[in-house]
Enzyme design. Structure first.
Site, PDB file in Angstrom:
ATOM      1  N   CYS A 152      -2.755  11.291   1.807  1.00 16.06           N
ATOM      2  CA  CYS A 152      -2.083  10.018   1.512  1.00 16.06           C
ATOM      3  C   CYS A 152      -0.678  10.212   0.946  1.00 16.06           C
ATOM      4  CB  CYS A 152      -2.921   9.224   0.515  1.00 16.06           C
ATOM      5  SG  CYS A 152      -4.634   9.029   1.030  1.00 16.06           S
ATOM      6  N   LYS A 159       0.842  -1.208   0.000  1.00 14.30           N
ATOM      7  CA  LYS A 159       0.000   0.000   0.000  1.00 14.30           C
ATOM      8  C   LYS A 159       0.879   1.261   0.000  1.00 14.30           C
ATOM      9  CE  LYS A 159      -3.082   3.126   0.819  1.00 14.30           C
ATOM     10  NZ  LYS A 159      -4.213   3.516   0.018  1.00 14.30           N
TER      11      LYS A 159
HETATM   12  N1  SAJ Z   1      -1.118  15.212  -8.371  1.00 18.56           N
HETATM   13  C1  SAJ Z   1      -0.184  15.835  -9.178  1.00 18.56           C
HETATM   14  N2  SAJ Z   1       0.092  15.284 -10.394  1.00 18.56           N
HETATM   15  C2  SAJ Z   1      -0.508  14.139 -10.818  1.00 18.56           C
HETATM   16  C3  SAJ Z   1      -1.458  13.501  -9.985  1.00 18.56           C
HETATM   17  C4  SAJ Z   1      -1.742  14.058  -8.752  1.00 18.56           C
HETATM   18  O1  SAJ Z   1       0.391  16.875  -8.823  1.00 18.56           O
HETATM   19  O2  SAJ Z   1      -0.197  13.693 -11.935  1.00 18.56           O
HETATM   20  C5  SAJ Z   1      -1.411  15.759  -7.029  1.00 18.56           C
HETATM   21  C6  SAJ Z   1      -2.875  16.115  -6.816  1.00 18.56           C
HETATM   22  O3  SAJ Z   1      -3.169  17.394  -7.321  1.00 18.56           O
HETATM   23  C7  SAJ Z   1      -2.981  16.021  -5.310  1.00 18.56           C
HETATM   24  C8  SAJ Z   1      -2.027  14.874  -4.963  1.00 18.56           C
HETATM   25  O4  SAJ Z   1      -1.166  14.743  -6.079  1.00 18.56           O
HETATM   26  O5  SAJ Z   1      -2.528  17.208  -4.695  1.00 18.56           O
HETATM   27  C9  SAJ Z   1      -2.693  13.559  -4.640  1.00 18.56           C
HETATM   28  O6  SAJ Z   1      -3.732  13.296  -5.556  1.00 18.56           O
HETATM   29  P1  SAJ Z   1      -4.018  11.861  -6.211  1.00 18.56           P
HETATM   30  O7  SAJ Z   1      -5.211  11.991  -7.064  1.00 18.56           O
HETATM   31  O8  SAJ Z   1      -2.787  11.347  -6.852  1.00 18.56           O
HETATM   32  O9  SAJ Z   1      -4.237  10.901  -4.966  1.00 18.56           O
HETATM   33  P2  SAJ Z   1      -5.175  10.892  -3.652  1.00 18.56           P
HETATM   34  O10 SAJ Z   1      -4.351  11.315  -2.503  1.00 18.56           O
HETATM   35  O11 SAJ Z   1      -6.464  11.583  -3.863  1.00 18.56           O
HETATM   36  O12 SAJ Z   1      -5.438   9.311  -3.561  1.00 18.56           O
HETATM   37  C10 SAJ Z   1      -4.322   8.421  -3.517  1.00 18.56           C
HETATM   38  C11 SAJ Z   1      -4.554   7.309  -4.552  1.00 18.56           C
HETATM   39  N3  SAJ Z   1      -3.352   6.518  -4.715  1.00 18.56           N
HETATM   40  C12 SAJ Z   1      -2.900   6.147  -5.927  1.00 18.56           C
HETATM   41  O13 SAJ Z   1      -3.423   6.475  -6.969  1.00 18.56           O
HETATM   42  C13 SAJ Z   1      -1.694   5.263  -5.939  1.00 18.56           C
HETATM   43  C14 SAJ Z   1      -5.725   6.436  -4.095  1.00 18.56           C
HETATM   44  O14 SAJ Z   1      -5.871   5.345  -4.982  1.00 18.56           O
HETATM   45  C15 SAJ Z   1      -5.461   5.920  -2.679  1.00 18.56           C
HETATM   46  O15 SAJ Z   1      -6.507   5.094  -2.209  1.00 18.56           O
HETATM   47  C16 SAJ Z   1      -5.359   7.127  -1.762  1.00 18.56           C
HETATM   48  O16 SAJ Z   1      -4.220   7.898  -2.195  1.00 18.56           O
HETATM   49  C17 SAJ Z   1      -5.172   6.636  -0.335  1.00 18.56           C
HETATM   50  O17 SAJ Z   1      -6.134   6.703   0.435  1.00 18.56           O
HETATM   51  O18 SAJ Z   1      -4.093   6.118  -0.011  1.00 18.56           O
END
Ligand code: SAJ
Length: 443
Positions: A258, A204
């Protein structure tokens, strides 16, 4: 049908309880937050999570009962938060062990306990097992014990609870079989099972660490591209046509509960983190970098007004935890710790770069976010859109909300004092904004 008690009715526990109830189990949802319990008991299902409200309306008072007094159940599913301890880079497991102690009070022979919370490797078979065995029963011999993390994306939780693969790490075969049977009632993804709960805890964490590190690469590429006068998003899009390249998107930073936190958990029992730690710092440094881009263009005179659009941690959600937009506001105000992951110690690299002049006395920073409710803890007042734009010298789109993508640049330009926009979320139609007289700086 089986009885299930879900401990913790937050971003994951509530959708999970609803899904289980919707799949025909008799579910008790327990939370220590009495206000939340009372609200749900009244049938108030207000939530920003798509489809959760409808599902709750269907199951509440029927298969799902919400309570502040948990009781016996065949399955005990723990979905409580695991924050970081301030300045210690360690997980605060208080909620997990407290929930475990409550489970122990009701635990009976033959029950199965599942931990879903994101935790440092070793938590399930270490602190959680110890507290559960305070009941006098033994994990494996008397009750089942499993780690099975949630992996759903906030904003798409219901769909991903159903569609995502499920990881199950149990202390023995009966534990794995019992948990698999429970989740199979709604999971359509594949099951990946093992007798090593610690390995699943690790998996995870490395999933989120992969994403955090990949985004750090994208952010570094954005900074290098800027030095070459190249649009980083166009470059990344082209690079990703290669079948084995998948660079993520740059932005104003990495927020949420996360990605900024899980790499710290990974480092809790290992001194081998280097790249991962540097990636974290790279992402934490992005608000200061964006503040520097504004300084570079505006050449701070001291009385500028900057409108930050988007305080949610990502597009189309209302969650502001570890929000890069909030960190940007702080960086603009000259706060040297802006963007630093809560709990992380200060490092040399934390000193913001290129923010000269930011924080000067006359600089006014205002914000707007249609998904976020105003709260003084944000440290910035949220204004209606037109008020935020009124007289602005620069607009920064920090979060990729659909509402910002749909902005009319001509209407925006009629309100602002100068026409300069930094699109840190990559959602604006650059040509349309340029046609409306804006200098556009895309990250
Ligand atoms: N972000 C970027 N660039 C990207 C993707 C995201 O800057 O290409 C930023 C977003 O704007 C945000 C942060 O990253 O600030 C996190 O966003 P996210 O959409 O990547 O993830 P979370 O935190 O909403 O959810 C993540 C997910 N993990 C993965 O995709 C591996 C989700 O599946 C998990 O269940 C969740 O963490 C968790 O609860 O752990």
């Amino acid at each position: 049908m089986t009885s299930v008690c879900v401990y913790g009715l937050g971003h994951i526990g509530l959708p999970t309880a609803a899904m289980l109830a919707g799949s025909g189990h008799d579910v008790t949802g327990y939370d220590v937050d009495e206000e939340l319990v009372a609200r749900l008991q009244r049938g108030d299902v207000a939530t920003t999570e798509p489809r959760l409200g409808e599902l709750l309306e269907r199951v509440l008072g029927d298969r799902l009962a919400v309570t502040s007094e948990p009781g016996p159940a065949e399955y005990h599913v723990v979905c409580v938060p695991t924050p970081v301890q301030a300045e210690r880079e360690r997980a605060d497991l208080t909620y997990v062990t407290r929930a475990g102690a409550t489970v122990a009070e009701h635990l009976r022979e033959g029950d199965t306990v599942v931990l879903e919370s994101t935790v440092p490797p070793g938590t399930t078979t270490g602190p959680l097992r110890r507290v559960l065995e305070g009941s006098g029963l033994r994990a494996g011999d008397d009750f089942g014990l499993v780690y099975s993390p949630e992996t759903v994306l906030p904003g798409n939780a219901i769909e991903e609870l159903r569609a995502n693969d499920r990881y199950i790490g149990g202390v023995d075969e009966p534990s794995v079989a019992a948990a698999t049977e429970l989740y199979a009632s709604f999971v359509e993804g594949q099951f990946h099972t093992t007798l090593e709960p610690t390995a699943v805890e690790f998996v995870k964490l490395i999933q989120n660490t992969f994403r955090d590190t990949n985004i750090a690469l994208a952010n570094e590429i954005a900074r290098i591209a800027h030095d070459y006068g190249i649009d980083s998003r166009d470059a990344i899009e082209l690079a990703n046509f290669h079948p084995r390249v998948d660079i993520h998107d740059p932005g104003v930073g990495v927020g949420g509960h996360c990605l900024p936190v899980d790499p710290l958990f990974l480092g809790q029992g290992s001194d081998s983190l280097d790249l991962i730690d540097r990636a974290r710092r790279r992402n934490d440094g992005m608000p200061a970098y964006v503040a520097g881009l504004l300084a570079e263009h505006l050449g701070w005179l001291g009385d500028e007004r900057i409108a930050v659009l988007g305080l949610a941690y990502k597009g189309n959600v209302g969650d502001v935890r570890h929000s890069p937009g909030v960190a940007l506001v702080r960086a603009l105000r000259g706060d040297a710790s802006a963007g630093r992951t809560p709990g992380r110690r200060r490092a040399r690299e934390d000193v913001p770069v290129q923010t000269d002049g930011a924080g000067s006395a006359g600089l006014e920073v205002v914000a707007h976010d249609p998904h976020v409710e105003g709260d003084e803890r944000l440290g910035v007042e949220l204004l209606p859109l037109d008020d935020a734009l009124d007289g602005a010298d620069a607009v920064v789109v920090a979060t990729g909300h659909d509402e910002f993508e749909a902005l009319d640049p001509t209407a925006v330009g009629e309100l602002t004092r100068r026409r300069f926009v930094v699109d840190a979320a990559g959602v604006l139609d650059e040509a349309a904004w340029a046609d409306a007289g804006f200098s556009v700086r895309r990250l």
